[in-house]
Motif scaffolding. Structure first.
Motif, PDB file in Angstrom:
ATOM      1  N   PHE A   1      63.344 -23.997  53.119  1.00  0.00           N
ATOM      2  CA  PHE A   1      62.120 -23.500  52.489  1.00  0.00           C
ATOM      3  C   PHE A   1      62.246 -23.565  50.958  1.00  0.00           C
ATOM      4  N   PRO A   2      61.134 -23.719  50.256  1.00  0.00           N
ATOM      5  CA  PRO A   2      61.160 -23.622  48.789  1.00  0.00           C
ATOM      6  C   PRO A   2      61.092 -22.166  48.348  1.00  0.00           C
ATOM      7  N   LEU A   3      61.932 -21.340  48.959  1.00  0.00           N
ATOM      8  CA  LEU A   3      61.911 -19.903  48.719  1.00  0.00           C
ATOM      9  C   LEU A   3      63.334 -19.365  48.599  1.00  0.00           C
ATOM     10  N   THR A   4      63.489 -18.354  47.772  1.00  0.00           N
ATOM     11  CA  THR A   4      64.743 -17.629  47.668  1.00  0.00           C
ATOM     12  C   THR A   4      64.538 -16.217  48.210  1.00  0.00           C
ATOM     13  N   PHE A   5      65.468 -15.786  49.024  1.00  0.00           N
ATOM     14  CA  PHE A   5      65.395 -14.456  49.630  1.00  0.00           C
ATOM     15  C   PHE A   5      66.475 -13.576  49.025  1.00  0.00           C
ATOM     16  N   SER A   6      66.118 -12.378  48.601  1.00  0.00           N
ATOM     17  CA  SER A   6      67.095 -11.421  48.086  1.00  0.00           C
ATOM     18  C   SER A   6      66.951 -10.115  48.859  1.00  0.00           C
ATOM     19  N   ALA A   7      68.058  -9.425  49.079  1.00  0.00           N
ATOM     20  CA  ALA A   7      68.031  -8.204  49.880  1.00  0.00           C
ATOM     21  C   ALA A   7      69.166  -7.290  49.479  1.00  0.00           C
ATOM     22  N   SER A   8      68.951  -5.994  49.697  1.00  0.00           N
ATOM     23  CA  SER A   8      70.010  -5.011  49.517  1.00  0.00           C
ATOM     24  C   SER A   8      69.657  -3.756  50.310  1.00  0.00           C
ATOM     25  N   TYR A   9      70.676  -3.079  50.789  1.00  0.00           N
ATOM     26  CA  TYR A   9      70.488  -1.798  51.472  1.00  0.00           C
ATOM     27  C   TYR A   9      71.829  -1.077  51.547  1.00  0.00           C
ATOM     28  N   SER A  10      71.758   0.249  51.588  1.00  0.00           N
ATOM     29  CA  SER A  10      72.961   1.073  51.629  1.00  0.00           C
ATOM     30  C   SER A  10      73.259   1.507  53.054  1.00  0.00           C
ATOM     31  N   ASN A  11      74.538   1.704  53.334  1.00  0.00           N
ATOM     32  CA  ASN A  11      74.998   2.120  54.655  1.00  0.00           C
ATOM     33  C   ASN A  11      75.949   3.302  54.509  1.00  0.00           C
ATOM     34  N   SER A  12      75.794   4.275  55.366  1.00  0.00           N
ATOM     35  CA  SER A  12      76.762   5.373  55.425  1.00  0.00           C
ATOM     36  C   SER A  12      77.670   5.156  56.627  1.00  0.00           C
ATOM     37  N   HIS A  13      78.944   5.487  56.463  1.00  0.00           N
ATOM     38  CA  HIS A  13      79.932   5.253  57.509  1.00  0.00           C
ATOM     39  C   HIS A  13      80.630   6.560  57.879  1.00  0.00           C
ATOM     40  N   SER A  14      80.899   6.720  59.144  1.00  0.00           N
ATOM     41  CA  SER A  14      81.746   7.817  59.619  1.00  0.00           C
ATOM     42  C   SER A  14      82.683   7.262  60.677  1.00  0.00           C
ATOM     43  N   GLU A  15      83.880   7.811  60.736  1.00  0.00           N
ATOM     44  CA  GLU A  15      84.911   7.271  61.616  1.00  0.00           C
ATOM     45  C   GLU A  15      85.500   8.349  62.507  1.00  0.00           C
ATOM     46  N   PHE A  16      85.924   7.937  63.695  1.00  0.00           N
ATOM     47  CA  PHE A  16      86.624   8.837  64.590  1.00  0.00           C
ATOM     48  C   PHE A  16      87.549   8.015  65.476  1.00  0.00           C
ATOM     49  N   GLU A  17      88.543   8.681  66.018  1.00  0.00           N
ATOM     50  CA  GLU A  17      89.551   8.000  66.832  1.00  0.00           C
ATOM     51  C   GLU A  17      89.141   7.985  68.294  1.00  0.00           C
ATOM     52  N   SER A  18      89.431   6.898  68.966  1.00  0.00           N
ATOM     53  CA  SER A  18      89.264   6.822  70.407  1.00  0.00           C
ATOM     54  C   SER A  18      90.424   6.017  70.973  1.00  0.00           C
ATOM     55  N   ALA A  19      90.376   5.746  72.260  1.00  0.00           N
ATOM     56  CA  ALA A  19      91.512   5.046  72.871  1.00  0.00           C
ATOM     57  C   ALA A  19      91.089   4.275  74.105  1.00  0.00           C
ATOM     58  N   ASN A  20      91.686   3.108  74.277  1.00  0.00           N
ATOM     59  CA  ASN A  20      91.723   2.433  75.563  1.00  0.00           C
ATOM     60  C   ASN A  20      92.913   3.002  76.339  1.00  0.00           C
ATOM     61  N   VAL A  21      92.798   3.084  77.646  1.00  0.00           N
ATOM     62  CA  VAL A  21      93.892   3.590  78.484  1.00  0.00           C
ATOM     63  C   VAL A  21      94.424   2.433  79.314  1.00  0.00           C
ATOM     64  N   ILE A  22      95.735   2.186  79.241  1.00  0.00           N
ATOM     65  CA  ILE A  22      96.310   0.970  79.825  1.00  0.00           C
ATOM     66  C   ILE A  22      97.541   1.305  80.654  1.00  0.00           C
ATOM     67  N   GLY A  23      97.513   0.895  81.907  1.00  0.00           N
ATOM     68  CA  GLY A  23      98.679   0.993  82.767  1.00  0.00           C
ATOM     69  C   GLY A  23      99.168  -0.395  83.151  1.00  0.00           C
ATOM     70  N   MET A  24     100.427  -0.509  83.486  1.00  0.00           N
ATOM     71  CA  MET A  24     101.002  -1.818  83.816  1.00  0.00           C
ATOM     72  C   MET A  24     101.757  -1.767  85.130  1.00  0.00           C
ATOM     73  N   ILE A  25     101.519  -2.773  85.970  1.00  0.00           N
ATOM     74  CA  ILE A  25     102.317  -3.016  87.168  1.00  0.00           C
ATOM     75  C   ILE A  25     103.172  -4.241  86.878  1.00  0.00           C
ATOM     76  N   PRO A  26     104.480  -4.102  86.735  1.00  0.00           N
ATOM     77  CA  PRO A  26     105.329  -5.236  86.349  1.00  0.00           C
ATOM     78  C   PRO A  26     105.343  -6.321  87.423  1.00  0.00           C
ATOM     79  N   GLY A  27     105.390  -7.564  86.977  1.00  0.00           N
ATOM     80  CA  GLY A  27     105.505  -8.683  87.893  1.00  0.00           C
ATOM     81  C   GLY A  27     106.896  -8.801  88.472  1.00  0.00           C
ATOM     82  N   SER A  28     106.994  -9.494  89.608  1.00  0.00           N
ATOM     83  CA  SER A  28     108.285  -9.614  90.303  1.00  0.00           C
ATOM     84  C   SER A  28     108.992 -10.931  90.020  1.00  0.00           C
TER      85      SER A  28
END
Length: 543
Positions: free
Chosen positions: A279-306
């Motif tokens: 296009f013969p057009l220029t696009f400009s943009a801006s916006y602010s974001n707020s962030h918050s963080e917290f801990e979580s977990a995947n739970v993993i068990g293993m059955i060993p191979g023989s």
């Protein structure tokens, strides 16, 4: 020609599955002893009100984590997460757009500037890595934003490096497989493609999109790596400078002085004709974001191979442990228990782990039982695990995912989403034949189920994966199972009603568990690793 090619691929796949898998008597006995009462009890605990919908970051989710770990320990399953642990810790980040900060404008070649309206013309996508998202560049129309190496590309003939791409939701005609349609129409995949081509921003236009709330909560979730420099999830992971969703009025406006007919371009695109241009057009943009963080977990068990050598390779069973928490009250109930979605899937994997650990089923390859977090937030936990597994990534040979088995009617046929891309289809056929089940194609491709569950995280990481869903076969000629499932889903899916008071067919649950076990067992005991079909697009991603 396509049918002939499909036949050849099937024959090649059969040859790859040349080693016949035997099921020892001890394994048959363990499978026969799948305990539906235990399965029911697992579901009942995980879907109890006291867990309050298992939302990651809450006490209820931690209770689910503790429950799975306790079950693993009771079975003698080994820790498979962080060193010496059953958990793989990860940081979840919630990103929210500050609506009042969102600005966007168009500038033509004469320097005239036209400010765009938040909510009417565009909505920003939260940026998970930047507190201030911004950028400016020439607009380039790239059709559907699809790039299929050697077959079709909306990027052919245009240079988008340092520019802003405009693309349509959907895909052109001529992409036959429902899994490929799901993949190429995925906004996350489109944004990743734009980034790989050098774009600094993307604007996704959905002709059916209507902006209904003038002050929407624009929120997204990702997982962060320990250094907090890379994000993981199904959608926008912050690789572009900014990303927008736009209305059809926006697209109509930028076409006005482009010298192109929008109607003609749309018609050409739908038929698979590349119609990209700058296009013969220029696009400009801006916006602010707020962030918050917290801990979580995947739970993993293993059955060993023989096997001394194959034990260093892994088959991954996955199911998401989370649900959506507490929400809008329905009939006086605000706890979204997630009994079917996905307490039933977690219960299925716990019983599969018991078959392996207590039933003397000694797989040659090792088996990981992975309960992932934040699936409901956008496949976040599985995206993180697939990119940062607790074992060497190259040692993971396949993923068998379990999500919302929908155990509400006799299980007579199954749909192995994703299996058609690799030799895993033969493992499915082996297991289904053993149990007398039919294998069907996806009856609801329009649901895009392939990209909406955790196997997709493994597939886009180059690991063959599948997800077993229910089929439509019924033993009652007067019963429309498809209609029944749709009616059930409207009442229970992501609703407060999805608790233990709903419909469960535990005979079907037993068959479903046996099927998924046999699929992984056959993978674990076949000398050759699973392979992608020749020329498969997902196979090109590699490990």
């Amino acid at each position: 020609m396509k049918k002939l090619l499909s036949l050849l691929l099937i024959l090649i796949s059969f040859q790859a599955f040349s080693q016949k898998i035997s099921v020892p008597g001890s394994v048959k006995k363990a499978m026969a002893q799948v305990d539906t009462l235990t399965v029911r009890n697992h579901i009942a605990y995980l879907a109890d009100d006291k867990l309050k919908g298992r939302l990651p970051g809450t006490e209820g989710y931690q209770m689910a984590v503790d429950y799975v770990i306790e079950q693993f320990k009771n079975m003698g399953v080994q820790p498979g997460g962080d060193p010496g642990q059953f958990t793989q810790k990860l940081i979840l980040r919630k990103s929210i757009v500050e609506n009042s900060s969102a600005k966007a404008a168009l500038k033509d070649k004469y320097g005239n500037v036209d400010s765009l309206a938040f909510f009417r013309d565009f909505l920003p996508v939260p940026h998970p890595l930047q507190s201030r998202a911004s950028g400016e560049g020439t607009l380039v129309f790239v059709g559907y934003g699809v790039d299929i190496p050697g077959k079709y590309s909306d990027y052919e003939g245009v240079d988008v490096k340092g520019k802003v791409v405009v693309m349509l939701a959907g895909v052109p005609d001529g992409i036959p497989a429902s899994t490929l349609i799901s993949h190429f129409s995925s906004p996350g995949n489109k944004m990743n493609t734009a980034f790989s081509k050098g774009a600094i921003g993307s604007i996704l236009v959905n002709p059916s999109l209507t902006f209904a709330n003038p002050n929407p909560l624009l929120q997204s979730n990702v997982a962060l790596n320990p250094e907090k420099t890379t994000a993981y999830g199904r959608g926008f992971v912050g690789n572009l400078g900014f990303a927008f969703n736009a209305s059809m009025s926006f697209l109509t406006g930028i076409f006005l002085n482009s010298g192109k007919s929008l109607d003609q371009v749309l018609a050409n695109l739908k038929s698979g004709k590349n119609s990209s241009f700058e296009f013969p057009l220029t696009f400009s943009a801006s916006y602010s974001n707020s962030h918050s963080e917290f801990e979580s977990a995947n739970v993993i068990g293993m059955i060993p191979g023989s096997d001394p050598k194959l034990k260093n390779e892994y088959v991954v069973h996955s199911a998401h442990l989370d649900h959506v928490g507490v929400g809008r009250p329905e009939n006086g109930d605000s706890i979204y228990n997630g009994a079917h979605d996905n307490a039933s899937g977690v219960a299925s994997l716990l019983e599969i782990a018991r078959i392996y650990s207590k039933g003397n089923a000694k797989p040659k390859r090792s088996v990981l039982i992975v309960m992932v977090t934040a699936e409901e937030m956008g496949l976040v936990g599985s995206s993180y695990f697939a990119a940062n597994p607790s074992v060497p990534k190259s040692s993971i040979v396949a993923n068998v995912n379990t999500d919302m088995p929908t155990l509400i009617a006799p299980l007579l046929s199954v749909v192995p989403l994703g299996a058609e891309h690799s030799s895993l289809m033969e493992n499915v056929k082996f297991a289904a034949d053993y149990l007398g089940l039919e294998v069907e194609a996806d009856p609801e491709p329009e649901q895009n189920r392939f990209v909406r569950s955790d196997q997709y995280s493994f597939v886009v990481s180059g690991i063959p994966a599948l997800h077993i869903k229910y089929g439509n076969k019924t033993n009652d000629p007067g019963f429309d199972l498809d209609a029944f499932v749709k009616e059930w889903r409207a009442k229970f899916y992501h609703r407060a009603a999805d608790g233990m008071d709903g419909v469960f067919d535990f005979t079907a649950a037993k068959t479903y568990i046996q099927l998924n076990f046999l699929i992984s067992y056959s993978i674990a005991n076949t000398s050759a690793r699973p392979t992608w079909n020749p020329g498969d697009l997902f196979g090109a991603k590699g490990n």
